[in-house]
Design an enzyme around this catalytic site. Structure first.
Site, PDB file in Angstrom:
ATOM      1  N   HIS A   3     -17.703  53.789 103.380  1.00  0.00           N
ATOM      2  CA  HIS A   3     -19.138  53.896 103.665  1.00  0.00           C
ATOM      3  C   HIS A   3     -19.953  53.211 102.579  1.00  0.00           C
ATOM      4  CE1 HIS A   3     -20.325  57.600 101.034  1.00  0.00           C
ATOM      5  NE2 HIS A   3     -19.275  57.015 100.518  1.00  0.00           N
ATOM      6  N   HIS A  40     -26.831  59.798 107.600  1.00  0.00           N
ATOM      7  CA  HIS A  40     -25.777  59.016 106.952  1.00  0.00           C
ATOM      8  C   HIS A  40     -24.571  58.945 107.881  1.00  0.00           C
ATOM      9  CE1 HIS A  40     -23.890  56.993 103.617  1.00  0.00           C
ATOM     10  NE2 HIS A  40     -22.821  57.769 103.737  1.00  0.00           N
ATOM     11  N   CYS A  90     -25.763  52.174 105.314  1.00  0.00           N
ATOM     12  CA  CYS A  90     -24.616  52.866 105.918  1.00  0.00           C
ATOM     13  C   CYS A  90     -24.364  52.455 107.374  1.00  0.00           C
ATOM     14  CB  CYS A  90     -24.782  54.381 105.797  1.00  0.00           C
ATOM     15  SG  CYS A  90     -26.188  55.080 106.715  1.00  0.00           S
TER      16      CYS A  90
END
Length: 349
Positions: free
Chosen positions: A324, A312, A264
């Site tokens: 993402h 994240h 990510c």
């Protein structure tokens, strides 16, 4: 003799009784009820467990990435210090050579420098002419010795710094190894849970995941969060968005930062790096170090950080959507910006 016979007879009787009793004991043991099998987990419970494992793996990935970044910085620092040590040693050798030359000249002149011999002349004019040179020579000698002392002190400092850098580098490598072990363990456990499901159950699990995300997104949009958004996209943000969305379809891989796969924060870092704005490597460092903005002031190109541990991150691309790299087994994709628990928003530019 009689005692021995009695003992032998007793042992024989005991063995016989044991043999006779064994089948009954075996039947009794076989008849004992087995403990009931553990209750099968519901698909929702399996989904929650898998998501938890991937979340833990993501947090460990951040720890791995940070340790890797620190290792690279430490390695570069070790190289820099090593060069300084080499330069310092070369300088010491040069200063020693100059000091040796001065000492040899003094020896050739009977232990006195040339200027000192001139000072001892009976010629007053010659004395006056050379007095200044004598003073300058003395200062040069003092400066030479002082420079040697300072250079040696710097060398000692560099040597100490190099030792500390090696110690720090090894500590980062240990942290990397520990994080790598934890990541692989969590991912393997999650994959095992998924593999134990039937194909139909795996499809239902995927739908369950999508439904949970849609519910969260609908709830987030229901707050009217997008109503006041007016921020214009900057040229740099446009470049970052173009790069990030061009990676859609590429697989997630922990620790990866392109060009064929990403985690990510690897995706957001490279996207903004391509746009000319270097940012930290991990989602936690991006959250910690980049300027924060309120959601009501959010604009495309900003980064949305998720979960309480900042494990994240995704890039906001407008219309309530992020791009993402989700998790192992998934590809870079578009998703609802509110489909996960939002911690906050940061702005690289």
């Amino acid at each position: 003799m009689n005692r021995r016979r009695h003992a032998t007879a007793a042992i024989t009787v005991i063995c016989a009784l044991t043999v006779l009793a064994s089948p009954a004991l075996t039947l009794q043991a076989a008849a004992a009820p087995l403990p009931p099998p553990p209750p099968k987990k519901s698909l929702a419970e399996v989904h929650k467990e898998i998501e938890g494992l991937y979340r833990q793996a993501a947090a460990a990935t951040d720890a791995y990435n940070l340790a890797e970044e620190r290792s690279e910085e430490q390695s570069a620092e070790i190289v820099r210090v090593a060069r300084m040590i080499v330069e310092g040693r070369e300088k010491i050798e040069d200063l020693k050579a100059k000091a040796g030359a001065a000492a040899r000249a003094q020896y050739r002149n009977g232990g006195l420098p040339e200027d000192a011999q001139l000072v001892l002349t009976n010629d007053p004019q010659l004395f006056l002419d050379t007095a200044g040179r004598l003073k300058a020579g003395a200062k040069a000698t003092t400066d030479l010795l002082g420079e040697m002392t300072r250079t040696q002190a710097r060398l000692d400092l560099y040597a100490k710094e190099a030792g500390e850098n090696w110690t720090e580098l090894e500590a980062h490598r240990v942290r990397q190894a520990q994080a790598k072990k934890e990541i692989n363990g969590k991912i393997d456990t999650a994959k095992k849970l998924e593999s134990e499901l039937a194909a139909e159950e795996r499809e239902r699990l995927r739908l369950l995941e999508e439904q949970a995300q849609k519910r969260a997104q609908t709830s987030w949009l229901g707050t009217g969060v997008l109503a006041g958004l007016k921020g214009a996209t900057t040229p740099e943000a446009k470049k970052a968005i173009e790069f990030a969305t061009a990676q859609i379809g590429k697989p997630y891989e922990w620790g990866a930062e392109g060009p064929s796969s990403y985690d990510c924060s690897g995706l957001t870092q490279l996207a903004w790096g391509t746009a000319g704005r270097p940012i930290p490597r991990t989602s936690q460092e991006q959250w910690r170090l980049l300027p924060r903005v309120q959601i009501k002031d959010m604009r495309p190109g900003d980064l949305i950080v998720y979960f309480k541990d900042a494990s994240h991150i995704g890039m906001y691309v407008g219309d309530g959507t992020i791009v993402h790299a989700p998790r192992p087994g998934r590809n870079v994709t578009l998703a609802g910006a509110g489909s996960m628990e939002i911690l906050g928003v940061v702005r690289p530019s």
